[in-house]
Design an enzyme around this catalytic site. Structure first.
Site, short mmCIF file in Angstrom:
data_model
loop_
_atom_site.label_atom_id
_atom_site.label_comp_id
_atom_site.label_asym_id
_atom_site.label_seq_id
_atom_site.Cartn_x
_atom_site.Cartn_y
_atom_site.Cartn_z
N LYS A 13 0.17 13.06 -0.48
CA LYS A 13 0.73 13.55 -1.75
C LYS A 13 1.12 15.02 -1.65
O LYS A 13 2.20 15.41 -2.07
CB LYS A 13 -0.27 13.36 -2.90
CG LYS A 13 -0.61 11.92 -3.22
CD LYS A 13 -1.40 11.78 -4.51
CE LYS A 13 -2.75 12.46 -4.46
NZ LYS A 13 -3.70 11.88 -3.48
N ARG A 88 -5.58 11.38 -12.86
CA ARG A 88 -6.46 10.63 -11.96
C ARG A 88 -7.35 9.66 -12.74
O ARG A 88 -8.13 8.93 -12.12
CB ARG A 88 -7.35 11.60 -11.20
CG ARG A 88 -6.92 11.87 -9.76
CD ARG A 88 -7.86 12.92 -9.22
NE ARG A 88 -8.00 12.95 -7.80
CZ ARG A 88 -7.41 13.86 -7.02
NH1 ARG A 88 -6.58 14.74 -7.52
NH2 ARG A 88 -7.67 13.88 -5.73
N ARG A 127 -7.46 16.26 9.04
CA ARG A 127 -6.71 17.18 8.18
C ARG A 127 -7.25 18.61 8.30
O ARG A 127 -8.44 18.84 8.31
CB ARG A 127 -6.80 16.72 6.73
CG ARG A 127 -6.17 17.74 5.76
CD ARG A 127 -5.71 17.14 4.50
NE ARG A 127 -6.81 16.79 3.62
CZ ARG A 127 -6.62 16.28 2.40
NH1 ARG A 127 -5.40 16.06 1.96
NH2 ARG A 127 -7.65 15.96 1.65
N ARG A 160 -11.36 21.15 4.84
CA ARG A 160 -11.90 21.18 3.49
C ARG A 160 -13.31 20.60 3.49
O ARG A 160 -13.56 19.61 4.18
CB ARG A 160 -11.00 20.37 2.56
CG ARG A 160 -9.76 21.11 2.12
CD ARG A 160 -8.76 20.23 1.42
NE ARG A 160 -9.34 19.31 0.44
CZ ARG A 160 -8.63 18.54 -0.37
NH1 ARG A 160 -7.30 18.58 -0.32
NH2 ARG A 160 -9.20 17.73 -1.23
N ARG A 171 -14.89 9.86 -2.14
CA ARG A 171 -13.58 10.10 -2.77
C ARG A 171 -12.74 8.82 -2.80
O ARG A 171 -12.00 8.58 -3.77
CB ARG A 171 -12.85 11.22 -2.04
CG ARG A 171 -13.49 12.59 -2.35
CD ARG A 171 -13.06 13.65 -1.38
NE ARG A 171 -11.64 13.91 -1.47
CZ ARG A 171 -10.90 14.30 -0.43
NH1 ARG A 171 -11.44 14.42 0.76
NH2 ARG A 171 -9.63 14.53 -0.60
P1 AMP Z 1 -7.11 16.96 -4.17
O1 AMP Z 1 -6.73 18.23 -3.48
O2 AMP Z 1 -6.01 16.44 -5.05
O3 AMP Z 1 -7.65 15.91 -3.24
O4 AMP Z 1 -8.31 17.34 -5.17
C1 AMP Z 1 -9.52 17.86 -4.69
C2 AMP Z 1 -10.62 17.70 -5.72
O5 AMP Z 1 -10.27 18.43 -6.92
C3 AMP Z 1 -10.88 16.28 -6.18
O6 AMP Z 1 -11.71 15.56 -5.30
C4 AMP Z 1 -11.53 16.54 -7.54
O7 AMP Z 1 -12.87 16.98 -7.39
C5 AMP Z 1 -10.72 17.71 -8.06
N1 AMP Z 1 -9.54 17.22 -8.80
C6 AMP Z 1 -8.22 17.37 -8.47
N2 AMP Z 1 -7.41 16.80 -9.37
C7 AMP Z 1 -8.23 16.27 -10.33
C8 AMP Z 1 -8.01 15.53 -11.52
N3 AMP Z 1 -6.78 15.20 -11.93
N4 AMP Z 1 -9.10 15.16 -12.24
C9 AMP Z 1 -10.34 15.48 -11.86
N5 AMP Z 1 -10.63 16.15 -10.73
C10 AMP Z 1 -9.58 16.54 -9.96
#
Ligand code: AMP
Length: 213
Positions: A13, A88, A127, A160, A171
């Site tokens: 994404k 999400r 990653r 990360r 996740r």
């Molecule tokens: P990502 O970089 O999109 O994988 O997001 C990393 C982390 O940020 C996720 O595992 C969540 O802990 C938090 N996060 C990101 N977007 C959301 C969302 N829309 N709702 C809740 N938590 C989020």
């Protein structure tokens, strides 16, 4: 145009949202990036978000929704946005639709990047992300030109905390339970388009852009 990128963690994404946003000439808004910036700056929001992120869990809906709506209310989002990592949950999707409806707006496309679970685990373990500009790389699929250094800004690449194997498992479970139902949500609205994410990056990008029409 207002576009959502849907897909499990590791589907690509972040990589693809930048391309789609550049194609449309609209901002790329990634909730994960905003949370990580806040964690890095030690803000109140960052301190709260970190507790959830480090466990691979979602940050609570109320906090996340308020943050995204504030971001989308800024002038640069007036003509459109590519949302990456939001919504999400069904509650987030409904809050987003509700807020847009008050301005006679709506989500025009929800693009799903489809990738198998086996491939996700492989990708996430390889990653690496730039500490500076957050650009993602992959040790085997899409390495930086210089080992450990970002091609874009010269920043240091790091893994990360939530890409550790035990966190990846959580996740993916969280995605299946809380986010996957959104596929049906946008299918019902007629805005969903699926793209096979297990193809070369450029081909996925081309199919996503084609699916905007
Ligand atoms: P990502 O970089 O999109 O994988 O997001 C990393 C982390 O940020 C996720 O595992 C969540 O802990 C938090 N996060 C990101 N977007 C959301 C969302 N829309 N709702 C809740 N938590 C989020």
């Amino acid at each position: 145009m207002r576009v959502i990128l849907l897909g499990p963690p590791g589907a690509g994404k972040g990589t693809q949202a930048g391309t789609v946003a550049a194609h449309l000439g609209v901002p790329h808004v990634a909730t994960g990036d905003i949370f990580r910036e806040n964690v890095g700056q030690g803000t109140e929001l960052g301190t709260l978000a970190k507790q959830y992120m480090n466990q691979g869990q979602l940050v609570p809906d109320d906090v996340t929704i308020a943050m995204v709506l504030e971001r989308m209310a800024r002038p640069d989002c007036a003509s459109g946005v590519v949302l990456d990592g939001f919504p999400r949950t069904t509650a987030q999707a409904e809050a987003l639709d509700g807020a847009l409806a008050t301005q006679d707006q709506a989500i025009d496309r929800a693009l799903l990047i489809d990738v198998s679970e086996q491939e996700l685990v492989k990708r996430l373990s390889g990653r690496r992300v730039c500490r500076g500009c957050q650009r993602p790389y992959n040790l085997t699929e899409a390495p930086s030109k210089k080992d450990g250094i970002c091609d874009e800004c010269g920043g240091e690449l790091e893994q990360r905390a939530d890409d550790a194997p035990d966190k990846v498992k959580v996740r993916i479970q969280v995605y299946t339970a809380q986010t996957a139902p959104l596929v049906g949500y946008y299918e019902n609205k007629g805005t969903l388009r699926r793209v096979n994410g297990e193809q070369p990056i450029e081909l996925v990008a081309r199919e996503l852009v084609a699916a905007l029409v």
